[in-house]
Design a protein around this motif. Structure first.
Motif, PDB file in Angstrom:
ATOM      1  N   UNK A 211      -0.473  -0.936  43.956  1.00 30.50           N
ATOM      2  CA  UNK A 211      -0.132  -0.757  45.091  1.00 30.50           C
ATOM      3  C   UNK A 211       0.457  -1.932  45.484  1.00 30.50           C
ATOM      4  N   UNK A 212      -0.165  -3.230  45.154  1.00 19.94           N
ATOM      5  CA  UNK A 212       0.461  -4.508  45.501  1.00 19.94           C
ATOM      6  C   UNK A 212       2.043  -4.631  44.774  1.00 19.94           C
ATOM      7  N   UNK A 213       1.957  -4.116  43.549  1.00 23.88           N
ATOM      8  CA  UNK A 213       3.172  -4.204  42.703  1.00 23.88           C
ATOM      9  C   UNK A 213       4.132  -3.318  43.417  1.00 23.88           C
TER      10      UNK A 213
ATOM     11  N   UNK B 113       5.714  12.557  48.268  1.00 21.55           N
ATOM     12  CA  UNK B 113       4.578  12.528  47.138  1.00 21.55           C
ATOM     13  C   UNK B 113       3.381  11.812  47.974  1.00 21.55           C
ATOM     14  N   UNK B 114       3.379  10.709  48.492  1.00 20.62           N
ATOM     15  CA  UNK B 114       2.250  10.233  48.882  1.00 20.62           C
ATOM     16  C   UNK B 114       1.562  10.978  50.063  1.00 20.62           C
ATOM     17  N   UNK B 115       2.368  11.416  50.932  1.00 16.86           N
ATOM     18  CA  UNK B 115       1.723  12.226  52.046  1.00 16.86           C
ATOM     19  C   UNK B 115       1.044  13.400  51.511  1.00 16.86           C
ATOM     20  N   UNK B 116       1.586  14.017  50.351  1.00 16.85           N
ATOM     21  CA  UNK B 116       0.761  15.135  49.634  1.00 16.85           C
ATOM     22  C   UNK B 116      -0.373  14.641  49.082  1.00 16.85           C
ATOM     23  N   UNK B 117      -0.313  13.610  48.274  1.00 14.91           N
ATOM     24  CA  UNK B 117      -1.834  13.101  47.831  1.00 14.91           C
ATOM     25  C   UNK B 117      -2.722  12.870  48.857  1.00 14.91           C
TER      26      UNK B 117
ATOM     27  N   UNK C 243      -6.723  11.033  46.833  1.00 14.75           N
ATOM     28  CA  UNK C 243      -6.438  10.788  47.934  1.00 14.75           C
ATOM     29  C   UNK C 243      -6.164   9.279  48.450  1.00 14.75           C
ATOM     30  N   UNK C 244      -7.043   8.470  47.795  1.00 12.97           N
ATOM     31  CA  UNK C 244      -6.943   7.066  47.893  1.00 12.97           C
ATOM     32  C   UNK C 244      -5.401   6.609  47.383  1.00 12.97           C
ATOM     33  N   UNK C 245      -5.157   7.080  46.327  1.00  9.47           N
ATOM     34  CA  UNK C 245      -3.715   6.877  45.793  1.00  9.47           C
ATOM     35  C   UNK C 245      -2.707   6.960  46.879  1.00  9.47           C
ATOM     36  N   UNK C 246      -2.841   8.219  47.491  1.00 12.29           N
ATOM     37  CA  UNK C 246      -1.805   8.468  48.548  1.00 12.29           C
ATOM     38  C   UNK C 246      -1.963   7.453  49.733  1.00 12.29           C
ATOM     39  N   UNK C 247      -2.991   7.010  50.013  1.00 13.56           N
ATOM     40  CA  UNK C 247      -3.214   6.027  51.173  1.00 13.56           C
ATOM     41  C   UNK C 247      -2.762   4.604  50.709  1.00 13.56           C
TER      42      UNK C 247
ATOM     43  N   UNK D  27       0.216   2.562  52.160  1.00 14.53           N
ATOM     44  CA  UNK D  27      -0.011   0.983  52.730  1.00 14.53           C
ATOM     45  C   UNK D  27       1.063   0.243  51.976  1.00 14.53           C
ATOM     46  N   UNK D  28       1.283   0.447  50.915  1.00 11.68           N
ATOM     47  CA  UNK D  28       2.154  -0.240  50.091  1.00 11.68           C
ATOM     48  C   UNK D  28       3.656  -0.207  50.852  1.00 11.68           C
ATOM     49  N   UNK D  29       3.814   0.804  51.406  1.00  9.78           N
ATOM     50  CA  UNK D  29       5.347   1.107  51.989  1.00  9.78           C
ATOM     51  C   UNK D  29       5.255   0.209  53.298  1.00  9.78           C
ATOM     52  N   UNK D  30       3.964   0.195  54.044  1.00  7.60           N
ATOM     53  CA  UNK D  30       3.942  -0.485  55.274  1.00  7.60           C
ATOM     54  C   UNK D  30       4.133  -2.006  54.941  1.00  7.60           C
TER      55      UNK D  30
END
Length: 1746
Positions: free
Chosen positions: A1609-1611, A1630-1634, A1662-1666, A1670-1673
């Protein structure tokens, strides 16, 4: 003959009769236009013609008469003054003659450096305006310049002190021990810059074939392993002609472009020799390399990247100079492909966030520079393309010009970072300069956002930094703002509101705020005529909307400026005279200056009334403290009289009355103010100055119907009709001035005269008062017998100073005004439209400065009797007994010395009187004063060190002998310090003074042409041959005189030093001065040689050191020349010359290689070998003329007897063959100097090298026992001594015969064996240096004894691991010097080392790593380079990988089970593998910073292994293996990649990302972050690579290991932030699906079962999606893009999910809050009310703290 015809190139008139000249006999090249605007302009033509004619005639005459000094120097100085005053006001023919003459003068080989610099500066000035002379008018040869640069910057004798250049002293030859290379010691003083600028100025005029000749000359130096490479590139950089016209391009850059660019692209670790700047102008042909350039620029910014910070200091430090990067980017912008613009946008996108004010670091400086210079450079380019006058220089082709669209794109991509930088910590200045340039190009994009930030800043009171920053920026864009261009017409309407709001900033408590506000108001009021135009609205109806709006707004101007208010304010208060009074009085003065008539009417009568009333009573005259009101009115009056003199004449009676009343007040403050009044009256009436600075000619007081001021906002003044109103003193004013002088000055002078003659008794205060009156009248001369009345003496000093130098303005005031004029000009200029587009007030200011410049330089200083008397008086005052008087007098004294050229010779004997040891009447104060007079101030003349034999012959011996003067006491620290300063200054400033002043014939020929040149000329007969003969005779006498003086000085100094009772300090100073007198063109007198040789054994170490240097220099002087002959390398090798340039190992340079089968082992073989000493010859190509030393029989005779030697050699021979002397010398040399800080001394090495070179083996018998004794003694200092002698022996034996050399090695080999086995921690460095020095610039075949000895068995294990490591170090030093010529030795060494790579000991491993780097150094992948015969990396790596198989095949953690001791018996393969790996890591780390090219693909195969080992946390407790693996990965990730390597490396990464060890998967991510950032543009140009990386990260987001997911996520957020990846809808959905993945219901657990430790697959998804959301924010920390609010809402839905999701959401929200907190007011606008509610709820809700 008429002028126009002449201009068309008619024949010059016949020298017979004087032709009748037309209005102007010649067409001046380029005059200074401001001269035409001076009130006395009509006189100037005649004046300048006369001066020019004198200069031409006399300069020509001086050169023909061989008189360089003083004649030549004097007239060249006159020429540079002429250029300062009139510009290039001479005909083209004269221009060319001047240049040719100076070119000849500059390149006289024996010219003294200071003269050379003087001529060079003038020549640069003559060549400055390239457009004035085309290549057809002028051609200059390049060789003389090359010889000069070679002679001065790469001087062969300077390190031996045979040539002194003024410099910042750098001790001796610097050696760079890391690379064992002699770094060329160059003094970076002004000389280097002058020479480089000179070459660059001459470059456009080099002949067409110059390029080919230069390449032929310098290509042979291009050996990348050698320092000569740096030399070659710096020569290319300054010499290669880059502005040839297109039809000559095939003779210009086409010859070298591909070759040098190829080199540049393929070199990875920027060595010093990347000659960046040559490449700039031709970059538009270099599109394929854009990605490399941008990648390098980005790398060179040294930005901190990635989560694990390991910066490699070594090769990131020699990053580019930002200046070069900027030139490149600008040169390549535009063109059809828009490629550069795309990359530039990418560059700024990726670094914008670093500009945010909350970031700070060392790198910030570079980023700011980039912002400041780039717009500036683009504006310059636009100016060149669109507005510059065409000249002979090739114009930019249409296809390559910047279009409007290009400009807009550029401004858009850079404006964001600039706006962020406005508020940065380091200062808003860079941003303001950037904005000024951007606003010139696109005001509509730049000014609105600046104003948006300015209005709120003006409102806040709490953030002063914000206010100063924004005001700075608005001042920058002011001119673009008020002139309202077609792009931004509404600009001017903002001006009034800004002015009105800025007023509260005038706050005396916050000084910086106050200053910037004043500057702000000042800027706008000069740009805009402050006139109320509201009445125009009724009169005209052709106005645009905006103009109407402006008209009604200008009514507010009345409030802004009002005379009546000022008057009432200043009259109704009384101010104290020091601070407030000054400010208010200045304000009144400004008001008076604007409208003199009205204001004088108000002020003068008022003040007059008050003052007369207050001084009615005579008691007032004697009061010590005066009434405040009186003082204030006097102050006010003295300030408001600084106006146009004509206006003052009305009030003269009143003013004179006031003066009569007040000049004789007792109170000092009172009469000083009154004297100011007198001073200003005199200045106002007698000087020439402009009377108004309005922004339009003719003032504003015309009716609005004929003059409409708004049209003039921000307009440039029209240079051709400025219409300046001058004040030229009228006869009436002059007579008023005389009247004032007569009534006030005459009586005072008479009084003082009588006092001086003792007739009239005056009290001190009276004297002081009279002097004050006199000083302000600026004339008078008094010396007086009361020593201790210091205040009066101060004034006397000031008066003398003014008399000597004052001509209506002071030099220092003028300099500071010139500076401030330039600053203001910079802040308001219009760089885009180019020259002279300044506003009128500035132009007037410039004309005034021109006038002052004339008064300062024209009224030349003749040195008359009265001046001589005054300077002598100053000397008397400079040696007074009061330190303050001395100090003030000395300052004036130095200034006077600077002004009158030849007075120094006149004054030196008088100063030296005070130092004579036989005088008994000198006080200590006088002694000190005299020393200060000799020392001079930091900028001016230093009497002790005048560049002239006649002076030095007097001053130096006097300094030494002054040690015997009774006034000298070494107890006084101030005197000791003075002598130290004097000695230091002489050493720093001294440069070898010439002995030969001959002028070559070619030079005299041009001088003759110059003297004959007409238009303008003075009637002067040409020189007869007899005259010229006389000149030559005088010249020879002068040379003989110089030699006589030189020898006399040496002898006098020796006499001085040998005096009895001389304190040691003075002896040392004397010896130091003597050592400055070594020269390369003349051997030292015998007496001095004897003196220095004796002093090799002096008791004091300081003296011994000076003697060692001196004797080394003397030996160089006595060196006999060795004969050389030319060879043909192709015949020797029997191979033909290759058709194209091919570097590296070729058949035709193979014979240079070391080959143990063909070593010369017998006399015959030795004498038939052709030895090439320098390492670089033949690597790149052969020089045109390859010289080597001739055979033995043609060389000077060796083994001479004493009778064969010269006297000088006999002196040295006698001492060194005396065993006692040698024993003493060796004892001294093997003492410690500074414990633990001593190093191998190049100075002593030079001494011994000289001894063995000049006397071959004559002294070996005496030295041999000492050498054997020293080698056996393991003390640090004795080992060092023997190392220095051995290095001297090996290098000194260069020309010995075979028998002698063979005997030498029989002696040396056992010594070296002993030495190498006795090395200790303290001495191994010295032995390394010794061997490296011995091998430097020597043919390896000559040293075969040494190499065979070193290779015997470096790792024998005898003496433990330490000795092994040291042996390797020494060996590496020797081989590294030989570079590419010893492939056989390198192969032998590698073969020997390979089985030993599994060494146990850490220090040996590190050393092996370093040695491997040197072994493979020669394997470079440079373009047009043949494959090397030295060891190659790929084969070696393949063998290593084979041995590491046992480690790579297993898929478990690698632990380091090896204990650090040798187990008995064979260990298993795996342990062997681990040991091998440790050594390999050391090798990779060592080569990261040194080798030229990046890791090759074989090394990439090691990556998976490192990923497995490297630990995740930063923890120093890990063992060496893990730490090294981590560091190695970090270094490799920063390497520069080539496009063809990208797929390989991505394949390795994705393979590792599937590895079973989560450590490896985690490390892949950290590696990826750094690698992508450092090679951003290489990746961006490869779409597949970007897709792969994106896919890899998204896959790792769903990793089962929590740490890996978080790192992914950081990367991701980092890559989004530097715009490598973009946040598109596909990724978002994709993230919203996850996120919507359903979690399994919690089962009730059996009480006995352990908790489910493995997270379920659904939870991970689910964690991956979140995490993704978060990375986008987090990827936009400083702004709120449109998609952000919705994402935050989606995230908030997961606040109550099970861990680790809940944690992630909280972290994300808290980070969002932290980064957006500063500008929350702005950011709030992006959210709807509902969203804000939810958000505030989230950020402050109890769950936030839960």
């Amino acid at each position: 003959m008429e002028a126009p015809e002449r201009a068309g190139g008619g024949e010059p008139p016949e020298p017979g009769g004087r032709p009748v000249l037309g209005p102007r006999a010649f067409v001046p090249q380029k005059e200074i236009v401001y001269n035409k605007l001076l009130p006395y302009a009509e006189r100037l033509d005649a004046e300048s013609d006369l001066q020019l004619a004198q200069i031409k005639s006399n300069l020509g005459r001086a050169v023909q008469l061989q008189e360089l000094w003083p004649g030549g120097l004097f007239w060249t100085r006159k020429l540079s003054t002429y250029i300062r005053l009139y510009g290039r006001k001479f005909s083209k023919e004269d221009h060319v003659l001047f240049i040719k003459l100076l070119y000849e003068l500059v390149s006289i080989p024996k010219l003294e450096i200071s003269m050379m610099q003087g001529f060079a500066r003038l020549l640069i000035n003559l060549l400055k305006k390239k457009e004035l002379l085309s290549r057809d008018d002028l051609e200059l040869p390049w060789r003389p310049l090359y010889d000069m640069v070679e002679r001065i910057l790469y001087s062969k004798t300077e390190h031996l002190r045979l040539n002194s250049f003024p410099k910042n002293i750098v001790p001796f030859i610097l050696r760079d021990y890391k690379n064992h290379k002699r770094s060329l010691y160059r003094y970076h003083s002004s000389i280097e810059n002058v020479l480089k600028t000179l070459v660059k100025s001459c470059r456009p005029y080099f002949p067409a074939d110059a390029t080919a000749e230069m390449l032929e000359e310098w290509r042979p130096l291009m050996c990348p392993f050698d320092v000569t490479m740096q030399k070659a590139v710096s020569y290319f950089e300054i010499f290669l002609p880059t502005s040839l016209p297109p039809e000559l391009h095939h003779k210009g850059f086409k010859l070298w472009f591909d070759e040098l660019i190829g080199l540049w692209v393929s070199v990875q670790n920027l060595p010093q020799w990347e000659g960046v700047s040559i490449l700039s102008p031709h970059f538009f042909n270099f599109i394929f390399g854009v990605k490399y350039i941008f990648t390098r620029i980005l790398r060179s910014l040294n930005l901190p990247v990635g989560s694990s910070q390991v910066l490699v200091p070594r090769f990131l430090t020699n990053a580019y100079d930002i200046g070069h990067a900027v030139i490149w980017i600008t040169a390549m912008m535009g063109g059809p492909s828009k490629l550069v613009q795309k990359h530039l946008a990418g560059l700024f996108n990726s670094i914008t966030s670093f500009y945010h004010p909350s970031n700070n670091g060392r790198w910030l400086n570079k980023l700011m520079k980039l912002l400041q210079r780039l717009p500036n450079s683009v504006v310059r380019r636009l100016h060149r393309e669109r507005f510059k006058k065409p000249s002979w220089l090739t114009p930019v082709p249409e296809s390559h010009k910047l279009t409007d669209e290009d400009v807009t794109d550029f401004v858009q991509c850079i404006i964001q970072p600039v706006l962020l930088a406005m508020f940065s910590k380091t200062g808003s200045l860079e941003a303001a300069q950037a904005l000024q340039n951007l606003a010139l190009m696109r005001p509509e994009l730049v000014i609105p956002p600046v104003l948006e930030r300015t209005y709120p800043a003006l409102e806040t009171l709490t953030e002063p930094h914000q206010l100063t920053a924004t005001l700075n920026c608005v001042i920058g864009v002011a001119r673009s703002l008020v002139s309202g261009s077609k792009w931004f017409p509404e600009g001017p309407t903002h001006m009034l509101p800004l002015l009105m709001r800025a007023l509260p900033g005038v706050d005396p408590n916050d000084f910086s705020k106050c200053m910037i506000t004043f500057q702000f108001i000042g800027t706008f009021s000069t740009l805009v005529p402050l006139v109320d135009c509201s009445s125009v609205l009724q009169e005209r109806n052709d106005l645009t909307e905006i103009e109407k709006e402006l008209c009604s707004a200008t009514a507010e101007f009345e409030d802004f400026v009002a005379l009546q208010k000022v008057f009432n304010f200043s009259v109704s208060h009384i101010f104290e005279t020091r601070v407030a009074g000054r400010m208010v009085a200045d304000m009144c003065r400004a008001a008076v200056k604007c409208c003199p008539e009205e204001s004088l009417k108000l002020f003068v009568p008022h003040c007059y009334g008050v003052i007369t009333q207050l001084t009615m009573n005579d008691d007032v005259l004697n009061e010590e403290e005066l009434d405040k009101e009186l003082l204030w009115n006097l102050q006010l009056l003295s300030e408001i009289t600084r106006v146009d003199g004509k206006k003052l004449l009305l009030y003269r009676e009143q003013l004179v009355k006031i003066l009569q009343r007040t000049l004789h007040l007792t109170c000092k403050q009172g009469y000083t103010l009154s004297c100011n009044l007198l001073h200003h009256l005199l200045r106002s009436t007698t000087l020439i100055y402009p009377t108004e600075y309005c922004s339009v000619p003719g003032g504003f007081n015309k009716p609005p119907s004929e003059y409409f001021p708004i049209k003039d906002w921000g307009k440039p003044g029209d240079l051709w009709n400025l219409g300046i109103q001058w004040h030229v003193p009228s006869s009436e004013e002059v007579s008023f001035a005389f009247y004032l002088l007569q009534s006030f000055l005459q009586p005072e002078l008479i009084k003082l005269q009588r006092c001086g003659d003792g007739e009239l008794e005056m009290s001190r205060d009276d004297i002081l008062q009279s002097l004050t009156i006199v000083h302000n009248c600026l004339i008078g001369h008094i010396l007086d017998n009361s020593e201790d009345d210091t205040k009066s003496l101060f004034l006397i000093i000031k008066i003398i100073g003014d008399l000597l130098q004052f001509q209506g303005s002071h030099k220092h005031e003028f300099d500071s005004r010139w500076k401030s004029f330039n600053l203001v000009k910079k802040s308001m200029e219009n760089r885009l439209h180019g020259k002279k587009q300044h506003i009128r007030a500035l132009l007037i200011d410039r004309v005034m400065l021109q006038h002052e410049l004339r008064t300062l330089t024209v009224e030349g200083c003749e040195y008359k009797k009265i001046h001589q008397d005054m300077i002598r008086d100053l000397l008397r005052l400079s040696t007074s007994s009061y330190s303050q008087v001395r100090n003030k007098a000395q300052q004036t004294f130095f200034a006077a010395l600077g002004a009158y050229n030849f007075c120094c010779r006149d004054i030196i004997p008088l100063v030296l009187e005070f130092l004579r040891p036989d005088r008994k009447d000198v006080t200590q104060q006088q002694f000190k004063g005299a020393l200060y007079c000799l020392l001079g101030n930091h900028s001016g003349v230093c009497l002790a060190n005048l560049h002239d034999w006649d002076c030095i012959v007097q001053t130096w011996p006097a300094l030494v002998s002054s040690g015997l003067s009774q006034a000298m006491s070494l107890e006084k620290p101030s005197i000791v310090r003075l002598f130290d300063d004097l000695a230091e200054k002489i050493h720093r400033q001294y440069e070898t003074i010439g002995l030969d002043f001959t002028i070559p014939k070619s030079c005299a020929a041009i001088a003759e042409l110059l003297q004959q040149s007409k238009n303008p000329s003075i009637s002067q007969t040409l020189l007869s041959p007899e005259k010229i003969k006389e000149g030559q005779k005088r010249q020879q006498d002068k040379n003989a005189d110089a030699v006589r003086n030189y020898e006399c000085l040496v002898n006098t100094l020796l006499d001085g030093v040998e005096q009895r009772n001389l304190p040691w300090k003075f002896e040392h100073i004397g010896i130091g001065l003597l050592s400055l007198l070594l020269r390369d063109d003349r051997v030292l007198p015998l007496r001095a040689i004897r003196f220095f040789v004796e002093n090799l054994n002096h008791d004091a170490i300081v003296v011994r050191k000076m003697a060692i240097s001196a004797v080394a220099g003397i030996l160089k002087q006595l060196k006999r020349t060795h004969k050389k002959l030319t060879i043909n390398p192709y015949e020797i090798s029997g191979c033909p010359k290759p058709a194209t340039v091919l570097a590296g190992d070729r058949p035709d340079n193979h014979w240079l290689h070391y080959d143990s089968k063909n070593i010369p082992r017998t006399k015959k073989e030795w004498e038939s070998s052709c030895f090439v000493e320098k390492t670089h010859w033949g690597y790149y190509n052969w020089p045109k003329n390859m010289v080597v030393y001739a055979g033995v029989e043609e060389q000077p005779k060796l083994g001479r007897s004493r009778e064969d030697m010269t006297e000088a050699e006999q002196i040295i021979y006698d001492r060194f063959s005396d065993p006692k002397f040698v024993e003493q010398l060796i004892t001294f040399l093997s003492l410690e100097d500074r414990k633990g800080r001593d190093k191998f001394s190049p100075r002593r090495f030079c001494l011994f090298k000289g001894i063995f070179r000049n006397f071959d083996d004559a002294f070996l018998p005496v030295l041999k026992p000492h050498l054997e004794r020293l080698v056996a003694d393991s003390h640090e200092s004795t080992q060092r001594c023997v190392a220095e002698i051995i290095a001297g022996l090996i290098r000194g034996s260069k020309h010995w015969t075979f028998e002698k050399v063979e005997k030498l090695w029989e002696l040396l080999c056992p010594l070296l064996r002993t030495a190498l086995s006795n090395m200790t921690v303290e001495t191994y460095n010295d032995w390394g240096t010794c061997i490296a020095t011995s091998c430097e610039s020597r043919d390896p075949r000559k040293l075969h004894w040494l190499f065979e000895l070193l290779l015997e068995s470096p790792l024998s294990g005898e003496g433990g691991s330490f000795v092994d490591a040291c042996r390797l170090y020494v060996l590496q030093g020797g081989l590294a010097q030989q570079e590419w010529r010893v492939p056989e030795l390198l192969h032998r060494l590698l073969k020997y080392l390979e089985p030993k790579l599994t060494q146990v000991y850490k220090n040996v491993r590190e050393r092996i790593g370093s040695v491997l780097t040197y072994i493979f150094m020669i394997d470079v992948s440079l373009p047009n380079t043949a494959p090397t015969t030295s060891p190659c990396i790929p084969e070696f790596t393949a063998r290593v990988l084979e041995k590491l198989k046992p480690l790579t095949d297993v898929d478990e953690e690698i632990q380091n089970h090896v204990m650090e001791e040798n187990g008995i018996g064979e260990e298993d393969e795996r342990t062997q593998g681990i040991k091998l790996l440790k050594t390999i890591l050391k090798w990779l780390m060592a080569s990261a910073g040194r080798s030229f090219s990046t890791a090759v693909k074989e090394q990439l195969q090691l990556l998976p292994l490192f990923f497995k080992i490297a630990p995740v946390e930063n923890d120093n407790s890990y063992d060496e293996l893990k730490r090294d693996a981590k560091l190695c990965l970090s270094l490799m990730s920063q390497g520069l990649l080539y496009p063809q390597q990208v797929p390989l490396i991505l394949q390795v990464l994705s393979q590792t990302a599937r590895s079973s060890s989560w450590h490896a998967r985690y490390t892949v991510l950290t590696y990826l972050q750094t690698m992508v950032f450092y090679n951003l543009f290489i990746f961006l140009n490869n779409e597949d690579a970007v897709k792969d990386i994106r896919w890899l990260i998204i896959r790792l987001l769903e990793d089962e290991q929590l740490e890996v997911r978080e790192m992914a996520a950081t990367t991701l957020s980092g890559l989004l932030q530097c715009n490598f990846l973009t946040m598109d809808s596909a990724m978002q959905s994709h993230f919203e699906q996850l996120c919507k993945t359903k979690l399994p219901k919690k089962r009730k657990r059996d009480p006995g079962s352990v908790g489910d430790t493995i997270p379920s697959a659904e939870l991970v998804k689910r964690h991956a999606g979140v995490l993704g959301l978060g990375a986008c924010v987090l990827s936009s920390p400083y702004d709120v893009p449109t998609w952000m609010p919705q994402l935050l809402m989606n995230l908030s839905a997961h606040l109550n999910d099970p861990q680790p999701i809940e944690m992630t959401v909280k972290k994300t929200l808290s980070n969002f809050r932290r980064t957006h907190h500063d500008n929350w007011q702005e950011h709030k606008q992006q959210f709807t009310d509902d969203q804000l509610l939810v958000l505030t709820d989230l950020l402050v809700s109890p769950c936030y703290y839960a």
